[in-house]
Design a protein around this motif. Structure first.
Motif, mmCIF file in Angstrom:
data_model
loop_
_atom_site.group_PDB
_atom_site.id
_atom_site.type_symbol
_atom_site.label_atom_id
_atom_site.label_comp_id
_atom_site.label_asym_id
_atom_site.label_seq_id
_atom_site.Cartn_x
_atom_site.Cartn_y
_atom_site.Cartn_z
ATOM 1 N N VAL A 12 -0.524 -7.190 -10.015
ATOM 2 C CA VAL A 12 0.171 -6.268 -9.126
ATOM 3 C C VAL A 12 -0.899 -5.559 -8.303
ATOM 4 O O VAL A 12 -1.812 -4.953 -8.856
ATOM 5 N N ALA A 13 -0.789 -5.649 -6.985
ATOM 6 C CA ALA A 13 -1.799 -5.058 -6.111
ATOM 7 C C ALA A 13 -1.172 -4.087 -5.136
ATOM 8 O O ALA A 13 -0.018 -4.242 -4.733
ATOM 9 N N SER A 14 -1.952 -3.126 -4.750
ATOM 10 C CA SER A 14 -1.531 -2.172 -3.727
ATOM 11 C C SER A 14 -1.813 -2.772 -2.356
ATOM 12 O O SER A 14 -2.820 -3.448 -2.162
ATOM 13 N N ALA A 15 -0.936 -2.537 -1.417
ATOM 14 C CA ALA A 15 -1.141 -3.049 -0.064
ATOM 15 C C ALA A 15 -2.083 -2.149 0.731
ATOM 16 O O ALA A 15 -2.578 -2.531 1.783
ATOM 17 N N GLU A 16 -2.351 -0.962 0.202
ATOM 18 C CA GLU A 16 -3.191 -0.005 0.912
ATOM 19 C C GLU A 16 -4.525 0.186 0.209
ATOM 20 O O GLU A 16 -4.644 -0.043 -0.985
ATOM 21 N N ASP A 18 -6.899 2.350 -1.585
ATOM 22 C CA ASP A 18 -6.728 3.570 -2.363
ATOM 23 C C ASP A 18 -8.068 4.278 -2.538
ATOM 24 O O ASP A 18 -9.031 3.979 -1.854
ATOM 25 N N GLU A 19 -8.086 5.159 -3.484
ATOM 26 C CA GLU A 19 -9.309 5.899 -3.779
ATOM 27 C C GLU A 19 -10.196 5.159 -4.782
ATOM 28 O O GLU A 19 -11.054 5.761 -5.410
ATOM 29 N N LYS A 32 -14.269 1.673 -0.483
ATOM 30 C CA LYS A 32 -12.904 1.824 -0.986
ATOM 31 C C LYS A 32 -12.186 0.488 -0.879
ATOM 32 O O LYS A 32 -12.315 -0.211 0.127
ATOM 33 N N PRO A 34 -8.404 -1.846 -2.232
ATOM 34 C CA PRO A 34 -7.050 -1.722 -2.799
ATOM 35 C C PRO A 34 -7.109 -1.767 -4.326
ATOM 36 O O PRO A 34 -7.972 -2.426 -4.909
ATOM 37 N N SER A 35 -6.210 -1.048 -4.957
ATOM 38 C CA SER A 35 -6.158 -1.072 -6.421
ATOM 39 C C SER A 35 -5.246 -2.190 -6.889
ATOM 40 O O SER A 35 -4.424 -2.699 -6.123
ATOM 41 N N GLY A 36 -5.397 -2.562 -8.136
ATOM 42 C CA GLY A 36 -4.568 -3.603 -8.710
ATOM 43 C C GLY A 36 -4.532 -3.505 -10.218
ATOM 44 O O GLY A 36 -5.381 -2.859 -10.837
#
Length: 186
Positions: A12-16, A18-19, A32, A34-36
């Motif tokens: 599962v990954a973030s489309a943005e 992140d920090e 920086k 994307p988180s996942g």
């Protein structure tokens, strides 16, 4: 490849962006990203390091014994059936890659995680004396971990993080992040 490891279920990954700051190759280029989350499944995600924590945080000796019995219960369940990784050994035997005598069931049970023909000490996890629990845990987890390391070596894989946080007393690889392959081996 026939080596006991946890399995990936989903990523599962973030489309943005992140920090999360990461320097992927440790070259001083942190940025920086994307988180996942990688979702993994296994009979249990118990880690060898958990045994160390049980001693320090869960009633000392009693906590360790309780944890050890739980691990032995899982091992006894795993030993009743062929592990997924035993399919590799079945295929290798069927095509003649290995020449093992038919009487070598002990080798298959100990080295390739085949179902055991006779229960090990782990099957007595509920009733054995505390000292026997520790002996059995050492015997079964050592055997399973030795098979795990030998399996990686036989595949030419050099695992860089086979430490207490990344392996399981069940004989499973949990993390595969720092590694390499042997260029040539005989």
């Amino acid at each position: 490849i026939g080596i006991p490891s946890v399995q990936s279920l989903a990523l599962v990954a973030s489309a943005e962006v992140d920090e999360v700051i990461r320097d992927e190759w440790y070259l001083g280029n942190a940025k920086k990203v994307p988180s996942g989350v990688l979702v993994r499944v296994a009979p249990s995600l118990v880690r060898l390091g958990g045994l160390q924590l049980a001693v320090r945080t869960s009633d000392g000796y009693k906590g360790f014994i309780r944890y050890a019995r739980w691990v032995l219960r899982i091992i006894s369940e795993l030993e009743m059936v062929d592990d997924d990784s035993s399919a590799y050994a079945h295929n290798a035997l069927n095509i003649g890659l290995y020449d093992l005598p038919k009487s070598s069931s002990t080798i298959l049970e100990e080295c390739f995680f085949f179902a055991r023909s006779k229960p090990s000490c782990a099957s007595n996890w509920e009733t054995m004396h505390d000292l026997k629990v520790m002996e059995c845990l050492l015997e079964r987890s050592s055997s399973r971990l030795a098979s795990l390391v030998a399996s990686w070596d036989a595949a030419g894989f050099t695992h860089g993080v086979l430490n207490t946080d990344n392996i399981s007393p069940l004989g499973l690889t949990i993390d595969l992040n720092v590694y390499g392959f042997i260029d040539r081996f005989e």
